[in-house]
Design an enzyme around this catalytic site. Sequence first.
Site, mmCIF file in Angstrom:
data_model
loop_
_atom_site.group_PDB
_atom_site.id
_atom_site.type_symbol
_atom_site.label_atom_id
_atom_site.label_comp_id
_atom_site.label_asym_id
_atom_site.label_seq_id
_atom_site.Cartn_x
_atom_site.Cartn_y
_atom_site.Cartn_z
ATOM 1 N N HIS A 1 0.823 -1.217 0.000
ATOM 2 C CA HIS A 1 0.000 0.000 0.000
ATOM 3 C C HIS A 1 0.852 1.260 0.000
ATOM 4 O O HIS A 1 0.558 2.218 -0.704
ATOM 5 C CB HIS A 1 -0.922 0.021 1.222
ATOM 6 C CG HIS A 1 -1.780 -1.196 1.303
ATOM 7 N ND1 HIS A 1 -2.590 -1.469 2.362
ATOM 8 C CD2 HIS A 1 -1.945 -2.217 0.443
ATOM 9 C CE1 HIS A 1 -3.200 -2.619 2.169
ATOM 10 N NE2 HIS A 1 -2.815 -3.096 1.007
ATOM 11 N N ARG B 1 -9.414 4.153 -9.094
ATOM 12 C CA ARG B 1 -9.423 2.852 -8.399
ATOM 13 C C ARG B 1 -9.993 3.055 -6.993
ATOM 14 O O ARG B 1 -9.263 3.342 -6.041
ATOM 15 C CB ARG B 1 -8.004 2.297 -8.298
ATOM 16 C CG ARG B 1 -7.377 1.881 -9.623
ATOM 17 C CD ARG B 1 -5.956 1.370 -9.381
ATOM 18 N NE ARG B 1 -5.422 0.588 -10.464
ATOM 19 C CZ ARG B 1 -4.470 1.015 -11.302
ATOM 20 N NH1 ARG B 1 -3.963 2.233 -11.183
ATOM 21 N NH2 ARG B 1 -4.027 0.222 -12.260
ATOM 22 N N ARG C 1 -14.230 3.187 -10.853
ATOM 23 C CA ARG C 1 -14.339 1.731 -10.939
ATOM 24 C C ARG C 1 -14.819 1.217 -9.579
ATOM 25 O O ARG C 1 -14.298 1.631 -8.537
ATOM 26 C CB ARG C 1 -12.972 1.127 -11.261
ATOM 27 C CG ARG C 1 -13.025 -0.383 -11.312
ATOM 28 C CD ARG C 1 -11.730 -0.946 -11.812
ATOM 29 N NE ARG C 1 -10.679 -0.881 -10.800
ATOM 30 C CZ ARG C 1 -9.447 -1.294 -11.030
ATOM 31 N NH1 ARG C 1 -9.095 -1.760 -12.223
ATOM 32 N NH2 ARG C 1 -8.540 -1.230 -10.090
ATOM 33 N N GLU D 1 -10.795 -7.453 -18.981
ATOM 34 C CA GLU D 1 -9.599 -8.020 -18.336
ATOM 35 C C GLU D 1 -9.599 -9.533 -18.421
ATOM 36 O O GLU D 1 -8.568 -10.176 -18.262
ATOM 37 C CB GLU D 1 -9.574 -7.615 -16.851
ATOM 38 C CG GLU D 1 -9.374 -6.133 -16.636
ATOM 39 C CD GLU D 1 -9.656 -5.731 -15.202
ATOM 40 O OE1 GLU D 1 -8.721 -5.270 -14.543
ATOM 41 O OE2 GLU D 1 -10.802 -5.855 -14.741
ATOM 42 N N ASN E 1 -3.261 -4.861 -17.898
ATOM 43 C CA ASN E 1 -2.423 -5.584 -16.927
ATOM 44 C C ASN E 1 -3.001 -6.970 -16.676
ATOM 45 O O ASN E 1 -2.296 -7.976 -16.733
ATOM 46 C CB ASN E 1 -2.359 -4.854 -15.579
ATOM 47 C CG ASN E 1 -1.899 -3.423 -15.711
ATOM 48 O OD1 ASN E 1 -1.250 -3.073 -16.686
ATOM 49 N ND2 ASN E 1 -2.239 -2.594 -14.746
ATOM 50 N N ASP E 2 -4.296 -6.998 -16.381
ATOM 51 C CA ASP E 2 -4.917 -8.293 -16.108
ATOM 52 C C ASP E 2 -5.147 -9.072 -17.399
ATOM 53 O O ASP E 2 -4.924 -10.277 -17.441
ATOM 54 C CB ASP E 2 -6.236 -8.097 -15.348
ATOM 55 C CG ASP E 2 -5.987 -7.970 -13.853
ATOM 56 O OD1 ASP E 2 -5.192 -8.769 -13.331
ATOM 57 O OD2 ASP E 2 -6.558 -7.060 -13.222
ATOM 58 N N ARG F 1 1.147 -11.351 -13.076
ATOM 59 C CA ARG F 1 1.682 -10.004 -13.319
ATOM 60 C C ARG F 1 2.673 -9.554 -12.249
ATOM 61 O O ARG F 1 3.456 -8.627 -12.466
ATOM 62 C CB ARG F 1 0.543 -8.981 -13.448
ATOM 63 C CG ARG F 1 -0.310 -8.874 -12.208
ATOM 64 C CD ARG F 1 -1.589 -8.104 -12.457
ATOM 65 N NE ARG F 1 -1.474 -6.704 -12.107
ATOM 66 C CZ ARG F 1 -2.487 -5.847 -12.116
ATOM 67 N NH1 ARG F 1 -3.704 -6.257 -12.488
ATOM 68 N NH2 ARG F 1 -2.331 -4.600 -11.783
ATOM 69 N N CYS G 1 -6.605 1.274 -19.943
ATOM 70 C CA CYS G 1 -6.076 1.940 -18.736
ATOM 71 C C CYS G 1 -5.014 1.123 -18.000
ATOM 72 O O CYS G 1 -4.742 1.372 -16.838
ATOM 73 C CB CYS G 1 -7.212 2.302 -17.788
ATOM 74 S SG CYS G 1 -8.196 0.897 -17.266
#
Length: 761
Positions: free
Chosen positions: A370, A477, A513, A613, A636-637, A647, A684
């Site tokens: 985080h 996000r 999202r 994704e 990414n996914d 990833r 994105c």
Amino acid sequence: MTQIRDIGGGPRVLLKRLREFTAAALEPQERLDRIVREIARNMVAEVCSLYVLRADSMLELYATEGLNPGSVHLAQLRLGQGLVGTIAASARPLNLTDAQHHPAFAYLPETGEEIYHSFLGVPVLRAGRTLGVLVVQNKTMRTYQDDEIEALETTAMVIAEMIATGDLARLSRPGIELDLGRPVSFDGMALSEGVGLGHVVLHEPRVVVKDLFAEDGEAESARLNEALGSLRLSIDDMLSRRDVAFEGEHRAVLEAYRMFANDRGWVRRIEEAISNGLTAEAAVEKVQSDMRARMMHMTDPYLRERMSDFDDLGNRLLRQLMGRGPETLAETLPKDSIIVARSMGAAELLDYPRNRLRGLVLEDGAPTSHVVIVARAIGIAVAGQAKGAVSMSENGDAIIIDGDDGQVHLRPAPDVEAAYAEKARFRARKQQLYRELREKPSVSADGVKVDLMMNAGLAVDLPQLADSGAAGIGLFRTELQFMVAARFPRAEEQEQLYREVLQAAGDKPVTFRTIDIGGDKVLPYFKEAVHEENPALGWRAIRLTLDKPTLLRTQIRALLKAAGGRELRIMLPMVTEISEIRKTRAIIDREVQHLSRFAHLLPTRIKLGAMIEVPSLMWQLNELMRAVDFVSVGSNDLFQFVTASDRGNTRLSKRFNPISVPFLRVLKQIADAGFANDTPVTLCGELAGRPLSAMALFGIGYRSISMAPAAIGPVKAMLRELPVGALVDHMKKAMNGMGAEDDMAAMLKKFAADHGIELDR
Ligand code: PEP
Ligand code: MG
């Protein structure tokens, strides 16, 4: 043996004499000479010598009683050479009855050393670092007892203070530096890009123990016991609190602390040091320093971790003894601070004034931790996995962090510093260029307009909207608010954040999202999240929130309220089939009805989109496009699932290329389906943020992409030089003619070079 020591006066007398020497107005050499003489007398040894470690890894004789005085500052040994070098390299004492027969024994003729059989040497340690070696020798074959080793170590600690305060640096010859100022480099992990030159700020500053000597051993023992009692109580108290923040991993750490705080061996070692005449805090520091030294030579990660727990516990105990709570330098932070920490919570980083931070060095830290997400959001360089950085650093030391490759240089040599200063200047010049581009339209050289949006997730990201010149927030996000909190954010807190975001965005669009938790994004307080064999393929994102509709409803209501009077864009993560969109739409409709019954101001328009994704969507693209108002490719996914490669797995991170013909075919199919169905498509993932891959995306039809704010400048600079029409034609031909194994990246680089486009920004 006891008799011999009684002649000398024993360790308490020795410490008392040392205290007189340190208080007296003496020249440093004179002070050292008296110290070694006193040690020899006290321990009834014929020889006592002090060797100090220099920056060039040589151990130089600084003072001696018993060896040739003319060899002081001349006799020297390499680190690892001879008995003294072995002690320094291992940071462990050597106690030998017959030193001459030890395999590491080395004879230094200049010292005029005679046959001394017995030998006791201890490292001079400070904060776990070896600064020198202190030795006593006797002609007879004797064995030094444990309490004598302890006494010599305690004395060594006093000498370590003299070295650390710079007292002995004045004795070194011109051009020679002591090891305390030695440059050290760490080959860490690049976690957030950028270059920072500045000064160390220890996140948990070491408590500086000033009073080393105690008059009254019993009083010190009592102080220690009292502090240990409070320490144990405070740990029990934290453990008994049913505070959600202390569940899971936090709880396990505290349980370990409780066990260690009751560890007899640890407490006994501290008590021994007190009985030799140290204050309680100096005794804790001594034991802590020994532990650190051992930690540095440990390879077993489990044991290292346990040793670090003792280290943390030592810090807590020191604070108890010195009556201080945890402190930070936040108020008096230097302008160019580079925070050095073992680990840190995201919220703790936000406590530091952002404009004074140049970087963050972590001994732990992973790309998805985080604190790293937050550091990236506020745009500071981060290097992780820099093992040993905390104990090697002192507050105020010069330090350089290179977040591009994970290198950290502590007390850098002048040439290293000059090279990085140049790199930082180069970056700053480019940043200036990007700032100049901020207000310029994002159109290609041949007039094609492209929307360059930014990704965000916390209130700290918002200033970047104006700073980067982004056309809007393409991906907000929302789970980040959940990840940095100690419990589920309340409905009002969610609404408040969404309001702030929309306010900051003004007329610019924002796509929220819904929470994408599960997978690698774990919430410690979410008790229902059970351990899964394959979390990336598990109960996560929209799958989870549809099963926990209260979570989703609360969030949707907060979004609807926050966006009253304007357009609201909601996007669903990890959609696998179209029914998930239908179900969410039904929840939104119900919430709209609910709010309108209570006459709430509603959004003027609600747009619902899906992230692409999961590969299953590739075979239902037309149905998907018709079921939503927009789609956004989460590359990414999508890439991790298309190539079946985690990833976050660093072994695989360079193995498969996202700008390969096969993956570009996947992406092009999505762009084409969007065009055919008149459904806006954006992308994105990280692909959007690199000039080369962004160029590939423009070439296959993408006209909107969303990326980290820092990437907008470089991508815009590339776009403004790019003839998009020519590239589209070129790629169409190439994609038709190329095989799956042909090098698309090389083809794109050649196109860029032929058109004078700079990609390496
Ligand atoms: C993605 O998967 O590409 C994406 C943008 O989502 P995240 O990185 O948050 O999983
Ligand atoms: Mg994703």
